[in-house]
Design a protein around this motif. Structure first.
Motif, PDB file in Angstrom:
ATOM      1  N   VAL A   1       0.863  -1.177   0.000  1.00 35.82           N
ATOM      2  CA  VAL A   1       0.000   0.000   0.000  1.00 35.82           C
ATOM      3  C   VAL A   1       0.901   1.228   0.000  1.00 35.82           C
ATOM      4  N   VAL A   2       0.649   2.177  -0.906  1.00 29.91           N
ATOM      5  CA  VAL A   2       1.504   3.351  -1.052  1.00 29.91           C
ATOM      6  C   VAL A   2       0.659   4.611  -0.917  1.00 29.91           C
ATOM      7  N   HIS A   3       1.083   5.493  -0.019  1.00 29.71           N
ATOM      8  CA  HIS A   3       0.447   6.806   0.154  1.00 29.71           C
ATOM      9  C   HIS A   3       1.480   7.881  -0.152  1.00 29.71           C
ATOM     10  N   GLU A   4       1.139   8.781  -1.053  1.00 29.56           N
ATOM     11  CA  GLU A   4       2.067   9.835  -1.472  1.00 29.56           C
ATOM     12  C   GLU A   4       1.828  11.100  -0.656  1.00 29.56           C
ATOM     13  N   ASP A   5       2.879  11.589   0.008  1.00 29.01           N
ATOM     14  CA  ASP A   5       2.818  12.800   0.829  1.00 29.01           C
ATOM     15  C   ASP A   5       4.164  13.495   0.692  1.00 29.01           C
ATOM     16  N   ARG A   6       4.199  14.592  -0.065  1.00 31.65           N
ATOM     17  CA  ARG A   6       5.463  15.230  -0.435  1.00 31.65           C
ATOM     18  C   ARG A   6       5.869  16.358   0.514  1.00 31.65           C
ATOM     19  N   LYS A   7       5.288  16.417   1.708  1.00 32.87           N
ATOM     20  CA  LYS A   7       5.581  17.557   2.586  1.00 32.87           C
ATOM     21  C   LYS A   7       7.025  17.575   3.083  1.00 32.87           C
ATOM     22  N   ALA A   8       7.669  16.413   3.143  1.00 31.78           N
ATOM     23  CA  ALA A   8       9.053  16.326   3.612  1.00 31.78           C
ATOM     24  C   ALA A   8       9.732  15.207   2.832  1.00 31.78           C
ATOM     25  N   PRO A   9      11.050  15.293   2.638  1.00 34.19           N
ATOM     26  CA  PRO A   9      11.762  14.272   1.850  1.00 34.19           C
ATOM     27  C   PRO A   9      12.039  13.009   2.651  1.00 34.19           C
ATOM     28  N   VAL A  10      10.974  12.408   3.185  1.00 32.81           N
ATOM     29  CA  VAL A  10      11.093  11.194   3.982  1.00 32.81           C
ATOM     30  C   VAL A  10      10.019  10.211   3.558  1.00 32.81           C
ATOM     31  N   VAL A  11      10.275   8.920   3.828  1.00 31.16           N
ATOM     32  CA  VAL A  11       9.304   7.861   3.534  1.00 31.16           C
ATOM     33  C   VAL A  11       9.191   6.966   4.758  1.00 31.16           C
ATOM     34  N   ALA A  12       7.969   6.713   5.185  1.00 28.15           N
ATOM     35  CA  ALA A  12       7.726   5.747   6.253  1.00 28.15           C
ATOM     36  C   ALA A  12       7.627   4.358   5.642  1.00 28.15           C
ATOM     37  N   VAL A  13       8.391   3.427   6.188  1.00 30.77           N
ATOM     38  CA  VAL A  13       8.369   2.028   5.754  1.00 30.77           C
ATOM     39  C   VAL A  13       7.831   1.208   6.911  1.00 30.77           C
ATOM     40  N   SER A  14       6.699   0.559   6.699  1.00 30.52           N
ATOM     41  CA  SER A  14       6.032  -0.151   7.790  1.00 30.52           C
ATOM     42  C   SER A  14       5.622  -1.533   7.297  1.00 30.52           C
ATOM     43  N   VAL A  15       6.127  -2.577   7.959  1.00 30.65           N
ATOM     44  CA  VAL A  15       5.795  -3.952   7.609  1.00 30.65           C
ATOM     45  C   VAL A  15       5.010  -4.569   8.757  1.00 30.65           C
ATOM     46  N   TRP A  16       3.802  -5.010   8.450  1.00 26.36           N
ATOM     47  CA  TRP A  16       2.926  -5.609   9.458  1.00 26.36           C
ATOM     48  C   TRP A  16       2.715  -7.081   9.126  1.00 26.36           C
ATOM     49  N   TYR A  17       3.052  -7.946  10.082  1.00 25.27           N
ATOM     50  CA  TYR A  17       2.879  -9.380   9.914  1.00 25.27           C
ATOM     51  C   TYR A  17       1.619  -9.834  10.641  1.00 25.27           C
TER      52      TYR A  17
ATOM     53  N   ARG B   1      -0.688  -8.880  16.029  1.00 21.96           N
ATOM     54  CA  ARG B   1       0.244  -8.577  14.950  1.00 21.96           C
ATOM     55  C   ARG B   1       1.627  -8.271  15.485  1.00 21.96           C
ATOM     56  N   THR B   2       2.576  -8.344  14.559  1.00 21.92           N
ATOM     57  CA  THR B   2       3.938  -7.885  14.821  1.00 21.92           C
ATOM     58  C   THR B   2       4.281  -6.896  13.723  1.00 21.92           C
ATOM     59  N   ASN B   3       4.865  -5.748  14.085  1.00 22.69           N
ATOM     60  CA  ASN B   3       5.210  -4.783  13.036  1.00 22.69           C
ATOM     61  C   ASN B   3       6.608  -4.227  13.248  1.00 22.69           C
ATOM     62  N   TYR B   4       7.190  -3.810  12.146  1.00 26.62           N
ATOM     63  CA  TYR B   4       8.519  -3.193  12.124  1.00 26.62           C
ATOM     64  C   TYR B   4       8.397  -1.928  11.291  1.00 26.62           C
ATOM     65  N   PHE B   5       8.969  -0.840  11.771  1.00 25.71           N
ATOM     66  CA  PHE B   5       8.739   0.416  11.064  1.00 25.71           C
ATOM     67  C   PHE B   5       9.909   1.361  11.254  1.00 25.71           C
ATOM     68  N   GLN B   6      10.083   2.230  10.278  1.00 29.57           N
ATOM     69  CA  GLN B   6      11.087   3.283  10.320  1.00 29.57           C
ATOM     70  C   GLN B   6      10.700   4.349   9.313  1.00 29.57           C
ATOM     71  N   THR B   7      11.062   5.579   9.603  1.00 31.62           N
ATOM     72  CA  THR B   7      10.922   6.669   8.645  1.00 31.62           C
ATOM     73  C   THR B   7      12.326   7.060   8.221  1.00 31.62           C
ATOM     74  N   VAL B   8      12.567   7.089   6.912  1.00 33.62           N
ATOM     75  CA  VAL B   8      13.931   7.269   6.409  1.00 33.62           C
ATOM     76  C   VAL B   8      13.974   8.394   5.395  1.00 33.62           C
ATOM     77  N   PRO B   9      15.131   9.035   5.238  1.00 33.85           N
ATOM     78  CA  PRO B   9      15.270  10.010   4.157  1.00 33.85           C
ATOM     79  C   PRO B   9      15.049   9.328   2.812  1.00 33.85           C
ATOM     80  N   LYS B  10      14.469  10.034   1.872  1.00 31.49           N
ATOM     81  CA  LYS B  10      14.177   9.435   0.561  1.00 31.49           C
ATOM     82  C   LYS B  10      15.417   8.767  -0.063  1.00 31.49           C
ATOM     83  N   PRO B  11      16.622   9.364   0.000  1.00 27.22           N
ATOM     84  CA  PRO B  11      17.774   8.696  -0.601  1.00 27.22           C
ATOM     85  C   PRO B  11      18.189   7.399   0.094  1.00 27.22           C
TER      86      PRO B  11
END
Length: 951
Positions: free
Chosen positions: A61-77, A130-140
């Motif tokens: 699932v991808v949500h586009e939000d260009r307010k900051a050069p970061v991407v949240a990566v979230s994996v839910w098992y 559930r178990t989840n792993y998540f981080q918000t990272v700079p786009k690069p």
């Protein structure tokens, strides 16, 4: 890794357009006139997304939000503790820990590469469902993050070792001890056992039992991975500076080769009903008697959930709830109340909690509590109560979902819906249900579900039963130091390995573009510091005063806390209930609070409701009534708070160390909680509070900080209308006195005897020859390696190598005047003495012969420069930066320049910064633990030991 519930995220602000702010100084109006209707807010929120599924079953699932050069990566098992069979409780959570311990192509602790790429809000959690792993990272750095998540999803088994398993069993058992060691820490086990029959998936706690954790074998956990962690059993959400078109080839590249696994089908768990009411009494080392009323009710997908949640808000969730108004304000027989519905996939918990005022008959309070619940069921809530609950919930979620990731951002809303309801849009349907809920529906569902037999638990002060400890073990698989690094090109660190995947490079991360800071003054001279953030329709205001806990009178600590608690409990024109109801109708959060050095009354307001929110803020600050009856009530609550702190191991340690370091007469030589001492608080009268307010809460001692979506030109007239005519009182302005010199250091161990403690809380400290207004960046950067980061030497030694602690470290505790160096190490009781020695050894080595390495310097530079965009994603973070810049006398462009300062650091400069001021021989140690267990371990430490009783 935290283990906590994540409440369902209900709204988004990706494309949120709302009406303009109300006019300045609007006249008196009906309660809801001029306010943004809840229905309008609900209809306008949206999280646009696209989704696709790989051939191996991974849903993306991808949500586009260009307010900051970061991407949240979230994996839910789709696996949690309810999937654990008998005899293997705690496995889901244990495996969450193991998945941070390295994979086949990314060996070593996962926090290392995450820190290197500048990840923020990174963690993992496990709960029933559930178990989840998540981080918000700079786009690069997105490709690196996807590589890491895919490697532990598809390439983990070769990295699972007996050493890691043994270490993480120790860490998890210390996490369990840490929770169990708190007052009321054993309540969850009693609740689950009483509410669920044998064999029910929700009957055991997520943390598991000591015995089951002891019995976990390497083959057990490997099979758990094979059965539960396939891509077809997971949802991947990417939210932020990315489109679905950009995301798909990256996800295919890193996840596409992972084979499908068995499909986990969580058990269908029925909502159990007790055959008859069940009452139990527990004894614990607590200060006040606590009453619980608990029912198991339907899970979050059931249509009955929303009315029940609103009913809980009416009963005990609002500041103006039935329980608050009746038990706390009117009867004054309780010092704290709450009611909420904790949602899970198959079931939820409707829980009511009441802390009985000391000296009051608990049976009497219990009868009144049951009567209030029965009255609400019999008559139902009013339309206004329902409206206030819904507005409060909606406003809180609007503020919280400014984040793309973390524990409760937009990625969470999409992931929960996809995982539980097979619908990322579930948050929207749920939110619409809140907007449509009626008093009749709330009454009907409360009658149906709370009309069933209740589980009533009472926790009274007394001796605990014997604690179920883990089996004796060495405490670690290995006591050798562990240092983690990335493999060299072509190096195979985990053999045998099926193949090696190259770790992608991190692109160039641009320097932070911190919002421009503007300044102005009101007509009476109050400075205004402003930064604009227009991502969400929210304005955050902090009216800050140069006071803080350090402003408390030396002979009356706790004065400020009592004064602050009374500000929103009555003004000259509104009583406490009217203030609470107005906040709820506005969806405004007003929070008086204090740090050591500053006092602030903060407001978070929806922009359409800003005018009336500022009216209320100004009234609370300028016109407190300090009504004698309210003074008595809030003083009793604060005395109960002090009594509670004296039963909490961390609070006891925090109260014990400052007067030892600074002396009782220094402004910093008192409890950092600000609650004060019972003897002093019991003597405070209305005149003391009025006098304190006049000396410190005044316009010539104030600065107004604002971050919001309005131009400053539109905002200033609104501030001027509320605060511009405020004049100082005739009494002199307060001035803090830091002239009292701290005593000379007397290194020793102060052991506070707290019997029946399965864990010891260790604090140590020394005063540095520095002040917070000096430039401490190099010193704090050096301390990141010693103890200021998850990957620090102290934490990796005590947690990851020895398995004695859930988390330990050290910090340079910034404040305006003298700065202390503090060590914190909660450890299992039988390792207290060895843990102190281990920390001593780490500090001594760090400031002598084992300073920073080039790799550690690189970690400091990369982590601190790359995380900046994620660090200031929200308006709340920007507001905090404005305030800290003012407190520590930093320039407005401090955060924009800080990346270059980090890049200019060297191993030598960081070593020198630490060695110049940190002297382990000057540390004073405080231990809160069971003296019978701990004291014999201290004989060989080489320091005098002073034993005192628990306060």
């Amino acid at each position: 890794m935290l283990m906590r519930p994540l409440m369902l995220a209900l709204i988004s602000l990706a494309a949120f357009a709302l009406p303009a702010a109300v006019a300045v100084a609007e006249p008196a109006a009906p309660a809801t006139k001029g306010l943004a209707p809840v229905a309008d807010l609900v209809e306008m929120v949206d999280i646009p997304y696209q989704q696709f599924t790989l051939s191996n079953g991974l849903r993306v699932v991808v949500h586009e939000d260009r307010k900051a050069p970061v991407v949240a990566v979230s994996v839910w098992y789709n696996v949690g503790s309810k999937d654990e069979p008998k005899g293997k409780t705690g496995f889901a959570h244990l495996f969450e820990h193991l998945m941070f311990n390295g994979s086949e192509n990314a060996p070593g602790d996962y926090f290392e590469p995450l820190r290197q790429i500048g990840a923020t809000d990174f963690n993992g959690t496990t709960w029933f469902d559930r178990t989840n792993y998540f981080q918000t990272v700079p786009k690069p750095a997105l490709e690196r993050a996807l590589f890491l998540e895919s490697d532990r999803m598809g390439h983990l088994l070769g990295a699972l070792t007996q050493e890691n398993l043994t270490n993480q069993i120790g860490v998890v058992q210390n996490e369990k001890r840490q929770g169990d060691n708190e007052p009321y820490g054993l309540v969850e086990y009693a609740q689950l056992a009483a509410l669920f029959p044998e064999g029910h998936p929700y009957r055991h706690s997520t943390i598991g039992s000591m015995a089951d954790l002891d019995s976990a074998s390497l083959e057990d956990v490997k099979q758990w991975f094979r059965d539960k962690y396939g891509p077809n059993n997971a949802v991947l959400v990417l939210a932020g500076d990315i489109s679905a078109a950009e995301a798909r080839p990256l996800v295919e590249k890193y996840f596409g080769d992972i084979p499908r696994g068995p499909e986990n089908r969580p058990a269908e768990a029925a909502v159990p009903t007790l055959s008859a009411p069940k009452t139990e009494v527990m004894k614990d080392r607590v200060a006040v008697t606590r009453l619980y009323r608990i029912w198991v009710v339907p899970g979050l997908l059931d249509p009955d959930f929303v009315p029940l949640d609103v009913g809980a808000g009416v009963l005990g969730g609002l500041a103006s709830s039935r329980l608050d108004n009746e038990l706390v304000r009117r009867d004054q027989t309780a010092v704290a109340v709450s009611a909420d519905v904790q949602p899970f996939h198959r079931v939820s918990f409707f829980q009511v909690q009441v802390d009985v005022k000391p000296g009051v008959d608990a049976d009497q309070v219990a009868r009144r509590l049951d009567q209030i619940v029965a009255e609400l069921i019999a008559k139902g809530p009013t339309a206004d109560e329902v409206q206030r609950v819904v507005m409060s919930n909606v406003a809180a979620r609007i503020r919280g979902l400014e984040q793309v990731g973390g524990f409760g951002g937009k990625a969470v809303a999409l992931a929960e819906g996809a995982l539980y309801a097979d619908d990322p849009d579930f948050y929207k349907k749920q939110l619409l249900a809140y907007g449509r809920v009626t008093p009749a529906a709330v009454q009907a569902e409360m009658r149906q579900w709370l009309g069933r037999p209740v589980y009533a638990l009472r926790v009274e002060p007394g001796e605990r039963e014997a604690y179920q400890e883990a089996a004796p073990r060495a405490g670690a698989a290995s006591l050798r130091p562990r240092y983690y690094r990335q493999p060299e090109a072509g190096e195979n660190m985990m053999a045998p390995k099926p193949f090696q995947r190259p770790m992608p490079e991190v692109g160039t991360v641009a320097n932070l573009d911190f919002p421009d800071v503007a300044r102005a003054r009101l007509s009476n001279g109050i400075p205004v510091v402003y930064a604009r953030r227009d991502t969400v329709p929210v304005v955050r205001v902090a009216v800050e005063f140069n006071a803080g806990i350090a402003a408390d009178p030396a002979k009356a600590p706790g004065t400020q806390t009592l004064m602050l608690s009374l500000l929103d409990e009555g003004t000259t024109s509104r009583n406490s209930i009217e203030i609470a109801e107005e906040k709820e109708r506005l969806g405004a959060a007003i929070s008086p609070g204090a740090s050591l050095d500053r006092t602030a009354i903060s407001l978070a307001a929806l922009t359409p409701n800003l005018g009336r929110s500022l009216d209320l803020l100004a009234d609370i600050i300028r016109n407190p009534a300090f009504a004698p009856g309210e003074v008595e009530r809030l003083r009793a609550r604060q005395l109960a708070q002090i009594a509670n702190e004296l039963t909490q191991p961390n609070a006891i340690a925090a109260r014990t160390l400052p007067p030892i370091l600074f002396g009782p007469d220094h402004p910093y030589g008192r409890s950092p909680t600000g609650s004060g001492e019972a003897e002093a608080v019991s003597k405070l009268g209305r005149e003391d509070l009025v006098r304190f307010h006049q000396r410190w809460i005044r316009p010539d001692n104030a600065t107004i900080f604002v971050v919001g979506d309005l131009p400053l030109a539109d905002l200033l007239p609104q501030l001027e209308a509320r605060f511009g005519d405020w004049t100082p009182p005739a009494v002199p302005k307060g001035v803090k006195d830091f002239a009292s010199a701290p005593p000379a250091p007397q290194p020793r161990i102060v052991l506070v005897d707290r019997p029946q403690s399965p864990q010891s809380v260790i604090l140590a400290g020394m005063i540095l020859p520095m002040r917070g207004t000096e430039d401490l960046l190099t010193l704090t950067a050096a301390n990141e390696i010693l103890g200021g980061d998850f990957l620090s030497r102290i934490n990796m030694d005590l947690r990851e190598t020895k398995g004695w602690s859930y988390g330990s470290g050290s910090g340079v505790s910034l404040r305006e005047d003298l700065v202390p160096f503090i060590v914190s190490a909660p450890v299992q009781a039988d390792k207290t003495g060895p843990a102190i020695q281990a920390v001593m050894d780490q500090i001594k080595a760090f400031v002598t012969d084992r300073g920073l390495t080039p790799a550690e310097l690189e970690k400091v530079i990369n982590g601190n420069t790359r995380e900046l965009s994620g660090q200031f994603e929200t308006s709340g973070a920007v507001l905090g930066a404005l305030r800290s810049n003012a407190l520590y006398r930093r320039p407005d462009d401090y955060w924009e320049r800080i990346a270059e300062r980090y890049r200019g650091m060297t191993v030598s400069t960081l070593d020198q910064a630490a060695r110049r001021v940190i002297d382990p021989s000057k540390l004073v140690w405080v231990i809160v633990g069971d003296a019978a267990t701990v004291q014999p371990q201290l004989a060989n430490i080489g320091l005098p030991v002073e034993v005192i009783k628990q306060p």
